[in-house]
Structure formats: C-alpha cells, structure tokens
Write a protein that holds these residues in place. Structure first.
Motif, PDB file in Angstrom:
ATOM      1  N   THR A   1      75.370 -68.268  -9.003  1.00  0.00           N
ATOM      2  CA  THR A   1      75.045 -66.993  -8.383  1.00  0.00           C
ATOM      3  C   THR A   1      73.656 -66.524  -8.813  1.00  0.00           C
ATOM      4  O   THR A   1      73.088 -67.025  -9.796  1.00  0.00           O
ATOM      5  CB  THR A   1      76.078 -65.931  -8.778  1.00  0.00           C
ATOM      6  OG1 THR A   1      75.948 -65.654 -10.185  1.00  0.00           O
ATOM      7  CG2 THR A   1      77.488 -66.404  -8.477  1.00  0.00           C
TER       8      THR A   1
ATOM      9  N   LEU B   1      72.905 -63.750 -10.239  1.00  0.00           N
ATOM     10  CA  LEU B   1      72.950 -63.151 -11.572  1.00  0.00           C
ATOM     11  C   LEU B   1      72.977 -64.221 -12.658  1.00  0.00           C
ATOM     12  O   LEU B   1      72.322 -64.065 -13.702  1.00  0.00           O
ATOM     13  CB  LEU B   1      74.167 -62.234 -11.696  1.00  0.00           C
ATOM     14  CG  LEU B   1      74.155 -60.987 -10.812  1.00  0.00           C
ATOM     15  CD1 LEU B   1      75.411 -60.159 -11.037  1.00  0.00           C
ATOM     16  CD2 LEU B   1      72.909 -60.148 -11.084  1.00  0.00           C
TER      17      LEU B   1
ATOM     18  N   GLY C   1      71.363 -56.053 -11.616  1.00  0.00           N
ATOM     19  CA  GLY C   1      72.341 -56.693 -10.750  1.00  0.00           C
ATOM     20  C   GLY C   1      73.770 -56.540 -11.247  1.00  0.00           C
ATOM     21  O   GLY C   1      74.687 -56.263 -10.463  1.00  0.00           O
ATOM     22  N   VAL C   2      73.963 -56.697 -12.547  1.00  0.00           N
ATOM     23  CA  VAL C   2      75.305 -56.527 -13.116  1.00  0.00           C
ATOM     24  C   VAL C   2      75.797 -55.098 -12.901  1.00  0.00           C
ATOM     25  O   VAL C   2      76.950 -54.868 -12.528  1.00  0.00           O
ATOM     26  CB  VAL C   2      75.294 -56.884 -14.619  1.00  0.00           C
ATOM     27  CG1 VAL C   2      76.582 -56.404 -15.298  1.00  0.00           C
ATOM     28  CG2 VAL C   2      75.130 -58.383 -14.809  1.00  0.00           C
TER      29      VAL C   2
ATOM     30  N   GLU D   1      76.645 -54.501  -9.165  1.00  0.00           N
ATOM     31  CA  GLU D   1      77.897 -55.158  -8.781  1.00  0.00           C
ATOM     32  C   GLU D   1      79.115 -54.426  -9.355  1.00  0.00           C
ATOM     33  O   GLU D   1      80.200 -54.464  -8.768  1.00  0.00           O
ATOM     34  CB  GLU D   1      77.893 -56.611  -9.246  1.00  0.00           C
ATOM     35  CG  GLU D   1      77.057 -57.530  -8.380  1.00  0.00           C
ATOM     36  CD  GLU D   1      77.481 -58.974  -8.478  1.00  0.00           C
ATOM     37  OE1 GLU D   1      78.125 -59.350  -9.486  1.00  0.00           O
ATOM     38  OE2 GLU D   1      77.168 -59.745  -7.545  1.00  0.00           O
TER      39      GLU D   1
ATOM     40  N   GLU E   1      79.266 -51.326  -9.444  1.00  0.00           N
ATOM     41  CA  GLU E   1      79.291 -50.074  -8.687  1.00  0.00           C
ATOM     42  C   GLU E   1      79.108 -48.854  -9.603  1.00  0.00           C
ATOM     43  O   GLU E   1      79.772 -47.831  -9.450  1.00  0.00           O
ATOM     44  CB  GLU E   1      80.587 -49.952  -7.879  1.00  0.00           C
ATOM     45  CG  GLU E   1      80.754 -51.061  -6.856  1.00  0.00           C
ATOM     46  CD  GLU E   1      82.024 -50.917  -6.030  1.00  0.00           C
ATOM     47  OE1 GLU E   1      82.875 -50.079  -6.390  1.00  0.00           O
ATOM     48  OE2 GLU E   1      82.151 -51.617  -5.006  1.00  0.00           O
TER      49      GLU E   1
ATOM     50  N   LEU F   1      71.247 -57.835  -1.869  1.00  0.00           N
ATOM     51  CA  LEU F   1      71.108 -57.731  -3.322  1.00  0.00           C
ATOM     52  C   LEU F   1      70.140 -58.767  -3.905  1.00  0.00           C
ATOM     53  O   LEU F   1      69.302 -58.406  -4.750  1.00  0.00           O
ATOM     54  CB  LEU F   1      72.479 -57.849  -3.991  1.00  0.00           C
ATOM     55  CG  LEU F   1      72.489 -57.724  -5.523  1.00  0.00           C
ATOM     56  CD1 LEU F   1      71.930 -56.376  -5.965  1.00  0.00           C
ATOM     57  CD2 LEU F   1      73.901 -57.927  -6.062  1.00  0.00           C
TER      58      LEU F   1
END
Length: 207
Positions: free
Chosen positions: A2, A4, A106-107, A110, A112, A171
């Motif tokens: 991915t 990330l 990014g973490v 993801e 939210e 993203l």
C-alpha cells in the motif's frame, strides 16, 4: 504494497541513513551505527502508532528493522567516501522528512481523525525520529537549528494533504503532494536560506 507501507519503508530507510551518518560523525562502532540508525528510522512512526493506539508498525513487520540495519551497514562502509557527511545528512533528512510526514498524515486520515490530529500526526511522525537521533548523539537538533525551516515544512506538508483531500483528490495524490511540499520547503531553506522571522527581544522600557 500500500501507499502507506511504501512511505513508511522509504522514511525508515532514508532516516536510518541519516542516523548512521550521525554515528559516523561521532566515530561510533558498528553496533552504535545500527542502534542510532534504527532509533532514527522508527522513532517517529513508533510515536505515531502509540498515540493512535494502533499496532506499532515495526512490531507487525520486523523487516523495517532489517532495512534500518542494512542502511547502517551501507553508511558504515561508505561514509568515508563522502565529501561532506553533514551536507549529505541534511539533504537525506529532508527527503526522509517528506516521506514520514506523508505517512503520518495518511495513517491519521485513514483512521478518520479530525484535521488538527492529522496535522499533529504528520509533524510528529516526520520530526520525532530525527529529534531522538540528535539528542542521543549530543548534536544540536535540526528541529531547533536557528534560521532554518523544519517543523514549518512538516506542518505545511500536512496541511497540503488536507487541502488536496478537500478538493476530492485521491489519497495517494494527497500524500504525494504532502511529501513534495515538505521536501521542497526544506530544500529551499537549505539551499536559499528560507526562514521565518525570528524573535528579537526589545530593550526594557524605562519610565
């Protein structure tokens, strides 16, 4: 793999190179190289994962430790070939900073989390490993060097990702923009002396 995971791997390897370069300047042995490289490589991501109560990334995938060790050995055997280890350190750190900021952002996205937390995670992931490296090696932390942009670049990169996300970009593109913004601002500070106005105390008033 991915986006990330890719960003984490990039940040780990390049930050490990910077830790090993600091070890070379301190004339440590090979174990010291590996220790300082690994500390630098995983410090920011570890803080991020602990704060977010998620599995620590290198405990889930020990290959990150192997990557840091390989980077340390590369520097151990080649550092003497560099014309300026300090200059190389600065530029590698700038590249690692961009990757780590994007990974932290990014973490958080993801997960939210709200936008202030996204900003904090981007800055913390990008800066904490380097801060630990410099403190342990008794160097002036890059984060505190006078007349240079550092934390500001991490904050700007994190904010860029959030703005891009609001415009509906995917993203991976948002994270790429975050990494690029962070690196370019840091590069501008290194190459052209970009900085924010510094505090200058005024003489005390006499009445």
């Amino acid at each position: 793999m991915t986006i990330l995971t890719l960003l984490d791997h990039a940040a780990v390897f390049v930050f490990a190179l910077t830790g090993a370069l600091v070890a070379s300047r301190a004339q440590l042995d090979v174990v010291g190289f590996v220790f300082l490289a690994t500390l630098t490589a995983v410090g920011g991501g570890t803080l991020r994962d602990l704060l977010l109560d998620r599995p620590v990334f290198w405990l889930e995938a020990p290959s990150y430790l192997g990557s840091a060790g390989i980077a340390a050995l590369i520097v151990y055997f080649t550092a003497h070939l560099l014309e300026s280890r300090l200059k190389t350190l600065f530029w590698l750190d700038a590249a690692a900073l961009g990757s780590a900021v994007a990974a932290g952002v990014g973490v958080a996205i993801e997960a939210e989390l709200r936008w202030p937390i996204v900003l904090v995670m981007g800055v913390a992931t990008g800066t904490f490993g380097g801060l630990m490296r410099d403190v342990v090696a008794n160097e002036v932390p890059l984060i505190l060097r006078s007349g240079e942009l550092y934390v500001t670049t991490a904050l700007a990169g994190s904010l860029t990702a959030l703005i891009a996300l609001q415009f509906g970009l995917a993203l991976p593109i948002c994270l790429a923009l975050a990494a690029l913004t962070t690196f370019l601002l840091r590069a501008g500070s290194l190459a052209f002396g970009w900085n924010l106005p510094r505090y200058k105390p005024s003489p005390p008033r006499t009445f």
